[in-house]
Scaffold this motif. Sequence first.
Motif, PDB file in Angstrom:
ATOM      1  N   ARG A 124       0.876  -1.186   0.069  1.00 10.25           N
ATOM      2  CA  ARG A 124       0.149   0.152   0.053  1.00 10.25           C
ATOM      3  C   ARG A 124       0.734   1.241   0.006  1.00 10.25           C
ATOM      4  N   VAL A 125       1.970   1.206   0.665  1.00  8.50           N
ATOM      5  CA  VAL A 125       2.818   2.511   0.957  1.00  8.50           C
ATOM      6  C   VAL A 125       3.603   2.535  -0.575  1.00  8.50           C
ATOM      7  N   ALA A 126       3.831   1.317  -0.961  1.00  8.22           N
ATOM      8  CA  ALA A 126       4.751   1.786  -2.388  1.00  8.22           C
ATOM      9  C   ALA A 126       3.851   1.731  -3.791  1.00  8.22           C
ATOM     10  N   ARG A 127       2.468   1.645  -3.431  1.00 10.88           N
ATOM     11  CA  ARG A 127       1.704   1.665  -4.346  1.00 10.88           C
ATOM     12  C   ARG A 127       1.897   0.581  -5.596  1.00 10.88           C
ATOM     13  N   ARG A 128       2.070  -0.591  -4.889  1.00 12.12           N
ATOM     14  CA  ARG A 128       2.185  -1.858  -6.168  1.00 12.12           C
ATOM     15  C   ARG A 128       0.813  -2.163  -6.455  1.00 12.12           C
ATOM     16  N   ILE A 129       0.291  -2.050  -7.406  1.00 13.26           N
ATOM     17  CA  ILE A 129      -1.050  -2.274  -8.154  1.00 13.26           C
ATOM     18  C   ILE A 129      -1.010  -3.484  -8.806  1.00 13.26           C
ATOM     19  N   PRO A 130      -1.320  -4.767  -8.738  1.00 12.37           N
ATOM     20  CA  PRO A 130      -0.814  -5.847  -9.279  1.00 12.37           C
ATOM     21  C   PRO A 130      -1.743  -5.705 -10.964  1.00 12.37           C
ATOM     22  N   ILE A 131      -1.606  -4.938 -11.856  1.00  9.54           N
ATOM     23  CA  ILE A 131      -2.173  -4.756 -13.098  1.00  9.54           C
ATOM     24  C   ILE A 131      -1.110  -4.776 -14.337  1.00  9.54           C
ATOM     25  N   GLU A 132      -1.502  -5.656 -15.162  1.00  7.09           N
ATOM     26  CA  GLU A 132      -0.506  -5.584 -16.419  1.00  7.09           C
ATOM     27  C   GLU A 132      -1.451  -5.101 -17.521  1.00  7.09           C
ATOM     28  N   VAL A 133      -0.759  -4.728 -18.750  1.00  5.26           N
ATOM     29  CA  VAL A 133      -1.446  -4.049 -19.948  1.00  5.26           C
ATOM     30  C   VAL A 133      -0.699  -5.062 -21.051  1.00  5.26           C
ATOM     31  N   ARG A 134      -1.617  -5.783 -21.654  1.00  4.02           N
ATOM     32  CA  ARG A 134      -1.277  -6.556 -22.617  1.00  4.02           C
ATOM     33  C   ARG A 134      -1.889  -5.976 -24.005  1.00  4.02           C
ATOM     34  N   ASP A 135      -1.441  -6.358 -25.128  1.00  3.58           N
ATOM     35  CA  ASP A 135      -1.846  -6.048 -26.545  1.00  3.58           C
ATOM     36  C   ASP A 135      -2.821  -7.134 -26.897  1.00  3.58           C
ATOM     37  N   GLY A 136      -3.816  -6.702 -27.821  1.00  2.00           N
ATOM     38  CA  GLY A 136      -4.760  -7.495 -28.565  1.00  2.00           C
ATOM     39  C   GLY A 136      -4.961  -6.686 -29.959  1.00  2.00           C
TER      40      GLY A 136
END
Length: 273
Positions: free
Chosen positions: A144-156
């Motif tokens: 939460r402090v590091a703002r590590r948000i587990p989301i990836e962006v992929r190509d389609g």
Amino acid sequence: MSSSAADFHRLQQRLRLSGQLVTRTALRIGSGGSGQLDAADLPVLRDAEGYPLLPGGSLKGALRSTVEALVRGAELPPETGIWTCDPLRKRNESEGACGDHREGERAGVDVTRHCAVCRLLGSHVVASHVRFSDALVHVTPDDRVARRIPIEVRDGVAIDRDLRRQYGKNKYDFEVVSPGVRFDLEVFVENPQPWLMGLLVLGFDQFKEGFTALGGFTSRGLGRVDVGWHGMLRITARDLLEGRPGESLEGAALEEEFSSFRSALAERARGNA
């Protein structure tokens, strides 16, 4: 226990299942559109802090369709009570949807004749006995402090299925929840019946075994999840009135209880209940 699907007027007991849902592959739960501030054309659903959110309705919908397909495919004798209606059919058709009715005729629906799945998860006239909470990401203080948000962006890309190549220049980006992300999971059950709980446990087993995927783009390998339970609280109406905390089950005791649910379902399927 009461054999009626609509037995909410008499609280006998409640269950609260606590566990975690873990993404084994990437997970795609769409937000329904793209906003001007989104980095991807197809963003995932997020909470107010930007972390991915798994709606309870998405989990319930996937579980319900899984259980319906299993029950329908088993073709058990009607006297077992383990059958399912077709929710897309009207009541005047064969195997019509449970509780389907004309406007103003709701009071005349016979809820004692509901199928097993509607008795557990609700129909047009009866509420679900199972409530799925929205699942939030399990976030550590450091994350939460590091703002590590587990989301990836992929190509389609859009594919021309006749020519088997990219269709024009239709490239897009879409977001997914990363593999290995843990969601805190809570499921509440009102007036549980053991054999119907067996259906619920069986549905979650299909997630764990990989036969049911969650979210979108599942044909591309997305949506494989694992479900693990670490506790169950059973509390009765008398417990509540007398100020008792109810019964908590964990570990081997919890697995034994789940096994009893599976056994109750199996006995009923064999016609022994």
